[in-house]
Design a protein around this motif. Structure first.
Motif, PDB file in Angstrom:
ATOM      1  N   ASP A   1     -10.820  -1.735   1.853  1.00  0.00           N
ATOM      2  CA  ASP A   1     -10.715  -0.373   2.385  1.00  0.00           C
ATOM      3  C   ASP A   1     -11.165   0.672   1.373  1.00  0.00           C
TER       4      ASP A   1
ATOM      5  N   THR B   1       0.814  -1.217   0.000  1.00  0.00           N
ATOM      6  CA  THR B   1       0.000   0.000   0.000  1.00  0.00           C
ATOM      7  C   THR B   1       0.847   1.267   0.000  1.00  0.00           C
TER       8      THR B   1
ATOM      9  N   LYS C   1      -2.289  -6.518   3.019  1.00  0.00           N
ATOM     10  CA  LYS C   1      -1.560  -5.272   2.787  1.00  0.00           C
ATOM     11  C   LYS C   1      -0.178  -5.359   3.428  1.00  0.00           C
TER      12      LYS C   1
ATOM     13  N   ASN D   1      -7.006   0.679  -1.548  1.00  0.00           N
ATOM     14  CA  ASN D   1      -6.033  -0.282  -2.078  1.00  0.00           C
ATOM     15  C   ASN D   1      -6.655  -1.655  -2.317  1.00  0.00           C
ATOM     16  N   CYS D   2      -7.401  -2.146  -1.349  1.00  0.00           N
ATOM     17  CA  CYS D   2      -8.121  -3.418  -1.481  1.00  0.00           C
ATOM     18  C   CYS D   2      -9.583  -3.091  -1.760  1.00  0.00           C
TER      19      CYS D   2
END
Length: 463
Positions: A449, A409, A431, A452-453
């Motif tokens: 989130d 990340t 992450k 990022n994911c």
């Protein structure tokens, strides 16, 4: 494994040539349901060749020991194996003569059945301390299905046999059955020979049918006198989105001794199994099976064991309907370029990761299935160059897999997921904090989130 097998009288077989055909009559080897058995595989190594066998670890060679035998001499090898046959074989009896030569600490010598990966199989093991065990093996987990007290001496020959018929697993030593168990851990797979911290000789390996869905000699036997079949690639490509579990059967075999360079025009393997690079382990710096030039497409290929470091993409590349039966170091590494696509196919037995993303850009993985793996995807967290990397996963089925994606990340990596089905407690997105080369990245979290994911729970089906 092309060609006609060789039969010997001391295998209790007789052959009658009729034109170009060979009719084989097989005497009973002790299992009552094999009265109408047929030999579909036979190897005695008389021609000095191990063609048709896939080595994974150890030092193997054909030597003379009264007759020609296959011997593994490195007693320091933690896990030395030879595999043969077809991953689709289900109900059969495999038999071999086995002679332990030396045992180290914790060592044993074994015959394998239904090997669905390099570390997943049924095993009949000669164990120092005068014991023979029938086992179900999955990685480091070993379940003893039955055992017997039996003198196990170095320098002596033992005839081992494993019968697999549905969920019934039976073991025999020197013609006497000592174990019969019900076990459904493994439904199909190849045969194998194994030493663990031991050296041994093997001879007279045979596979006989007997009840249920029998193996068919779709993969030619060892000791070839004719080259492997050259079935042309299908005119209509296989579907890129097969139902879960629909692993293809190979149309033939290709033994690979040196890395295959795939030009930008690409390669269609016609669903042949390619094998023979590396030792089948997780050791770094193994040679790849295929190196793809920028812009190349690799399609309709099955990577058997060993397959070294799998596939290397030197630039943009496409992998269509590519299958890894037993991932060694990595299945594929994306080293250069900016756009990569994996469409269809699947991978099994990756104790670390399946896809390694070292270059920059975006990797799309769709219509793919993964079984028994650490991670499906890892963005490199300590490569010499720190890129921003992205992965898109669509229509993925994962079984016995710890995580789907690992990203960094702090470098702005992203992972997007849709239409994902996982069996068990698979983590969708992990992450990490990426670090310079020579250091180890640190895991800092997991889960969606929106930055990022990126996924919703509605994108994930858990079973």
């Amino acid at each position: 494994m092309g060609g006609s097998p060789t039969f010997r009288r001391r295998l209790r077989t007789s052959a009658l040539a009729v034109g170009s055909a060979v009719v084989v009559t097989v005497a009973s080897i002790g299992f009552t349901n094999l009265a109408n058995a047929a030999t579909v595989f036979d190897a005695n190594f008389d021609n000095g060749s191990t063609s048709g066998w896939s080595k994974s670890g150890g030092t193997w060679s054909v030597v003379s020991d009264g007759s020609s035998v296959l011997r593994q001499t490195n007693a320091g090898s933690e896990n030395a194996r030879q595999f043969a046959g077809d991953t689709g074989w289900t109900n059969y009896t495999v038999q071999a003569r086995v002679k332990p030569i030396s045992f180290g600490s914790g060592g044993h010598v074994g015959l394998l059945a239904r090997a669905s990966g390099s570390t997943k199989f049924y095993r009949l093991a000669l164990v120092p301390g005068n014991q023979v065990q029938l086992q179900s093996v999955s990685g480091s987990s070993v379940t003893v299905l039955g055992s017997t007290t039996q003198s196990v001496a170095t320098g002596s020959w033992y005839t081992l046999a494993i019968e697999v018929s549905g969920s019934t697993i039976r073991g025999r030593v020197n013609g006497t059955q000592f174990a019969s168990a019900s076990n459904s851990d493994i439904s199909a797979g190849r045969i194998g020979l194994q030493t663990v911290y031991a050296s041994a000789s093997f001879d007279d390996v045979s596979v006989n049918t007997g009840g249920g869905t029998n193996p068919t000699p779709t993969t030619p036997g060892p000791n070839p006198t004719t080259p492997p079949p050259t079935t042309p690639p299908p005119t209509t490509p296989p579907p890129t989105n097969p139902p879960p579990g629909a692993w293809p059967s190979p149309t033939g075999q290709v033994k690979v001794d040196d890395t295959i360079q795939v030009p930008s025009s690409g390669l269609d393997g016609g669903l042949k199994r390619y094998y023979g690079i590396g030792d089948g382990g997780q050791g770094e710096s193994q040679d790849p099976m295929f190196v793809l030039a920028p812009g190349a497409t690799l399609r309709n290929v099955i990577l058997g064991a060993p397959a070294g470091d799998g596939v290397h993409c030197e630039g943009n590349c496409t992998l269509i309907n590519v299958w890894w039966e037993d991932v060694g170091e990595d299945a594929a590494t994306f080293r250069g370029g900016s756009t990569y696509l994996v469409d269809g196919g699947g991978a099994r037995s990756a104790s670390d990761k399946v896809f390694q993303h070292n270059g920059g850009g975006t990797l799309t993985i769709r219509n793919f299935q993964v079984e028994n793996a650490g991670k499906l995807y890892r963005a490199c967290g300590n490569c010499s160059t720190s890129y921003q990397r992205h992965v898109v996963m669509q229509n993925i089925t994962a079984r016995s897999t710890k995580a789907l994606a690992g990203i960094n990340t702090n470098w702005g990596d992203t992972a997007r997921f849709s239409n994902i089905t996982v069996y068990g407690s698979t983590v969708i997105c992990e992450k990490y904090r990426g670090v310079p080369k020579g250091s180890e990245p640190t895991k800092i979290g997991e889960g969606a989130d929106g930055v990022n994911c990126i996924y919703n729970e509605s994108d994930i089906t858990r079973r």
